[in-house]
Design a protein around this motif. Structure first.
Motif, short mmCIF file in Angstrom:
data_model
loop_
_atom_site.label_atom_id
_atom_site.label_comp_id
_atom_site.label_asym_id
_atom_site.label_seq_id
_atom_site.Cartn_x
_atom_site.Cartn_y
_atom_site.Cartn_z
N MET A 49 52.60 8.48 -28.51
CA MET A 49 52.05 7.62 -27.47
C MET A 49 52.71 7.94 -26.13
N ILE A 50 54.01 8.20 -26.17
CA ILE A 50 54.70 8.51 -24.92
C ILE A 50 54.19 9.84 -24.36
N TYR A 51 53.85 10.77 -25.25
CA TYR A 51 53.41 12.09 -24.82
C TYR A 51 51.90 12.15 -24.61
N GLY A 52 51.21 11.01 -24.77
CA GLY A 52 49.78 10.97 -24.46
C GLY A 52 48.87 11.52 -25.54
N LEU A 53 49.41 11.72 -26.73
CA LEU A 53 48.58 12.24 -27.82
C LEU A 53 47.83 11.12 -28.54
N VAL A 54 48.40 9.93 -28.49
CA VAL A 54 47.81 8.77 -29.15
C VAL A 54 47.79 7.65 -28.14
N TYR A 68 52.76 3.54 -16.55
CA TYR A 68 52.55 4.86 -17.14
C TYR A 68 51.66 4.72 -18.35
N ALA A 69 50.49 5.35 -18.31
CA ALA A 69 49.58 5.31 -19.46
C ALA A 69 48.88 6.66 -19.56
N PRO A 70 49.58 7.66 -20.10
CA PRO A 70 49.00 9.02 -20.13
C PRO A 70 47.78 9.06 -21.03
#
Lengths: 504, 359
Positions: A49-54, A68-70
């Motif tokens: 989630m932090i890396y924007g994959l989920v 922050y919401a990648p």
């Protein structure tokens, strides 16, 4: 603004399981922060989630003071978050610089990029030749390619997922040196691991996850490894019971055992030799990719060897296939559970038939005795506490730990004279790992000989009587584990694989 | 957004439901296709699926049903074993031709001698012809690692040319007034694969197909050999771990598939077709691939699927005759069946979720 990353109430549910439930923690700039937890505790989902994959279902993240919401990894990288995955995403047939360029949004011209790679690798003590083929690199060097790729983006937060699982102790030292240097320059590091001593050596803060929830946070330097483990598991840990054993006759003997590489960049086995006694547990350590799979394949009979190289109880079995060896009492459990040790889409009953027909009466004149197979599967499930709705369930529906217990149990209950296991507790939670180790020790106590191939040195120290290192397809002479220091083991494993720190 | 979520265990319901749903979807899409061609869709579907069974001349067509289904089921039963193991024999059509050529050659050499041994010998030779033809891709794969898909497929065209050469050359009927094609084996009692019960269409090939269904069921679902074949298809590494030798598996599966296809060719040339001509093969070897998948690679499923495909053959012929539908439209219709089957097959292993991405 003292926090670089602040997470509040992050929740992510998958059908049937809440992977993260209201998770919150924060990381300061320059802090090395550990995420601790068993397999399935929710660490991976959280960093994804932090890396924007989920995408989270609920909750907020702030990065460097801004919301922050990648939406994808690219957005995360733009914001200053980089990640080194446990499994490398590198092309073996390309060189280092080309691999780095493939992971960049706007790669500079090759020559310029090569210069930059040299510059960064020198500055952080990560020597790397941009022109070398990745296929020729060791696991430690491959990891450096990934790290350098991240550092080229000048990240503010670097996420590392189980980075030391593929490294020798000496390589771990070099990595820690680099990470400490990064941290002193203000880069925060989110460090995922279940190796507690490492976390105590490296990290200043730790968040502990269990069942998708934060169950505690602490400064790992103020806790013992045992305390950390118990926070992680949520229960007191059982210590494996290692009965005194006496060795019997030599049961398995390898002499001058060589095997050509099984894949293009795979290692060849070179002149492997050892003697294994009844009642002995031989631990074979080494970084993955140094011949472990090859060794298991040639000992189990999947890749028969030249006559005279492998003998079982005095008989030459070098040219026998897996079933011939099973009939004589040599059983094996390969590393890859799904697709090698077990068939993912088949039921546990069918997976019992997979290796069980030679030593258990599961067939009559070649016809499968379904009732007997079901009894055997149920017996494994009961004896090894495999959590499953029943033996009719497909293997792939089981969690890693449960399937591993099933696979090991299937071999152990066939009463082997020799059992060879590769990475018996890889990706398995602490409780299941302890049960598997105990089963191997119990088997040896009953007089069977066991070879445990593992990357987990702590595990080998715990169960093995003798230790040998597998490095680039060569097996060192076995030495008694008692009295062996971690440095000696590291040197047996090939030290830092010829890599030196550039700035020593 | 539509997302596919993998099921932990394959759905039992969908395993059985997909063939039925695929047939219905084919009827709908086929109906649209026929409507576009200016035919009444419901009538066209009725002519294909209903009339051959219950229509005016159903008595004749019902017999034809088994004549057509026999070779389809026999070939598909053999192919399915290879497909289960991940060995893709696409060249059953060629093996079918070779089985017919081998057995017809023997019969034509023996003509006009009558003997009880001729027919059994033709059966052996038919199986042998298909088996040998299938050994070419098998050995090339084992020794050189070639693709059995391409080699077996290309050998179909070699076999077709061989068939044409034989029917215009060495096997041509010397009393045929210059017409291409061999003597008609229907006029040679020792070689004739006659109808066993008048009006049913049942000949020795249909009986063999039934035996093949039962035998492959026992092999695949009761015997350890079939278990290992299934493991090889699901997880090749696990199969090697279980002691399967890949080369032997390739030879076994292609050999068995070839022998079954050869048998089908033998029963066809000695029975319903009667003679070797350049148009002897009508695509049973290819349609059997659809039959195998439509039947879930399961012997009982293949039995049912073979009957269904035979129905579309007969119904298709009728639709051409009665409604003037082009034969290409019928082939598209049959192809759609496999297409829809594979598409709906996704539901066995996945379920569909509607909603926003990642939600």
């Amino acid at each position: 603004m003292s926090e670089l990353l602040k997470i509040e109430g992050l929740t992510k549910a998958y059908p049937g399981v809440v992977a993260n439930d209201g998770v919150g923690f924060s990381v300061r700039p320059g802090e090395v922060h550990a995420l601790l937890g068993e397999n399935g505790a929710g660490k991976s989902t959280l960093v994804k989630m932090i890396y924007g994959l989920v995408k989270p279902d609920a909750g907020t993240m702030h990065f460097a003071g801004a919301p922050y919401a990648p939406t994808d990894p690219r957005a995360a990288r733009t914001a200053g978050v980089a990640m080194v995955f446990q499994h490398f995403s590198l092309f073996e047939a390309l060189n280092v610089a080309e691999n780095v360029a493939l992971g960049m949004e706007n790669p500079p011209p090759m020559r310029q990029l090569s210069g930059k790679i040299r510059e960064i690798s020198k500055a952080y003590g990560l020597p790397l030749d941009p022109a070398r083929l990745v296929g020729d690199l060791s696991a430690g060097e491959r990891q450096r390619v990934e790290i350098v790729r991240c550092l080229l983006q000048d990240p503010k937060l670097l996420i590392m997922d189980e980075p030391t699982s593929v490294l020798t102790p000496q390589e771990v030292d070099i990595l820690f040196h680099t990470l400490r240097k990064l941290s002193s320059e203000g880069t925060a590091i989110l460090y995922i691991s279940h190796k507690l001593e490492e976390i105590r050596a490296l990290c200043e803060g730790a968040t502990i996850l269990r069942g998708g929830k934060v169950v505690g946070s602490c400064n790992p330097r103020e806790k013992t490894a045992r305390e950390l483990a118990e926070m992680m598991v949520g229960a007191e840990l059982k210590v494996t019971d290692r009965a005194e054993r006496s060795f019997g006759e030599v049961v398995l003997k390898a002499t001058g055992l060589s095997l050509p590489p099984m894949s293009q960049f795979g290692p060849a086995l070179k002149d492997v030799g050892f003697e294994l006694h009844a009642g002995e547990v031989l631990g074979i350590g080494g970084v993955a990719g140094n011949g472990q799979e090859e060794l298991l394949a040639t000992l189990s009979g999947e890749k028969p060897s030249i006559p005279g190289t492998v003998t079982l109880m005095g008989k030459d079995i070098s040219s026998l296939g897996p079933n011939g060896r099973r009939a004589m009492g040599l059983l094996a459990a390969p590393e890859e559970r799904l697709g090698h040790a077990a068939v993912p889409a088949m039921s546990l009953i069918e997976n019992a038939i997979l290796t069980g027909t030679m030593r258990k009466p599961l067939t009559k004149n070649g016809f499968v005795d379904q009732a007997a197979a079901k009894r055997f599967a149920d017996e494994i499930i009961a004896a090894f506490d495999v959590r499953t709705p029943g033996s009719h369930v497909a293997a792939r529906a089981l969690s890693g730990g449960n399937l591993q217990k099933y696979v090991i149990g299937r071999e152990v209950l066939q009463n082997p004279a020799v059992l060879i296991v590769n990475q018996p507790t890889w990706g398995v939670d602490a409780a299941a790992a302890a049960a598997i180790r105990q089963a191997l020790l119990d088997l040896a106590a009953k007089g069977a000989a066991v070879i445990a191939i593992s990357q987990d040195l702590d595990e080998l120290m715990e169960i093995a009587d003798n230790f040998a290192a597998l490095n680039e397809g060569k097996l060192s002479a076995p030495r008694p584990t008692q009295g062996l220091t971690i440095e000696e083991i590291g040197l047996m494993l090939g030290g830092a694989h010829g890599m030196q720190e550039a700035t020593a | 957004m539509i997302t596919l979520v993998r099921r932990p265990t394959p759905s039992k319901l969908w395993t059985y439901a997909t063939p039925i749903v695929a047939v219905i979807a084919t009827m709908i899409a086929g109906g649209i296709l026929f409507a576009v061609l200016g035919k009444h869709p419901v009538e066209a579907i009725r002519v294909i699926f209903w009339d051959p069974l219950f229509g005016a001349n159903a008595g004749y067509f019902r017999g034809q049903l088994l004549v057509k289904a026999g070779p389809l089921i026999l070939i598909a039963a053999g192919l399915a074993i290879g497909f289960r193991a991940g060995i893709w024999n696409i060249g059953a059509e060629g093996q079918y031709i070779m089985g017919a050529l081998f057995s017809a050659w023997l019969a034509l050499k023996m003509y006009p001698t009558e003997s009880h041994w001729l027919f059994p010998a033709m059966i052996v030779l038919g199986a042998l012809g298909g088996l040998l033809w299938a050994m070419i891709p098998a050995l090339l794969k084992v020794v050189f690692g070639t693709s059995e898909i391409l080699v077996s497929l290309m050998l179909v065209y070699v076999a077709e040319n061989l068939l044409a050469y034989m029917s215009f050359g060495p096997l041509k009927n010397p009393e045929g007034y210059g017409f291409p094609g061999s003597r008609n084996l229907q006029d040679y009692p020792s070689a004739y694969n006659a109808e066993l019960f008048a009006g049913t269409g049942v000949h020795w090939g249909v009986v063999t197909a039934l035996v093949a269904v039962i035998a492959t069921y026992i092999l695949m679902h009761r015997h350890i050999t079939g278990f290992r074949i299934r493991v090889a298809g699901e997880a090749p590494r696990a199969a090697r771990f279980a002691g399967v030798i890949p080369a032997r598996l390739v030879i076994f599966c292609l050999g068995l598939g070839g022998a079954f296809a050869g048998l089908a060719g033998m029963f066809e040339v000695s029975g319903p077709s009667g003679q070797i001509t350049d148009s002897f093969n009508v695509g049973y070897g290819f349609t059997a691939i659809i039959v195998a998948f439509l039947g879930r690679l399961h012997p009982i499923g293949i039995l049912l699927a073979g009957l269904l495909m035979a129905l579309t053959y007969i119904g298709g012929d009728m639709a051409q005759l009665v409604l003037g539908l082009p034969s290409a439209a019928i082939q598209v219709f049959q192809g759609m069946l496999l297409f829809f089957l594979l598409a709906f097959d996704v539901l066995t292993n996945f379920h569909i979720r509607f909603g926003r991405a990642g939600a």
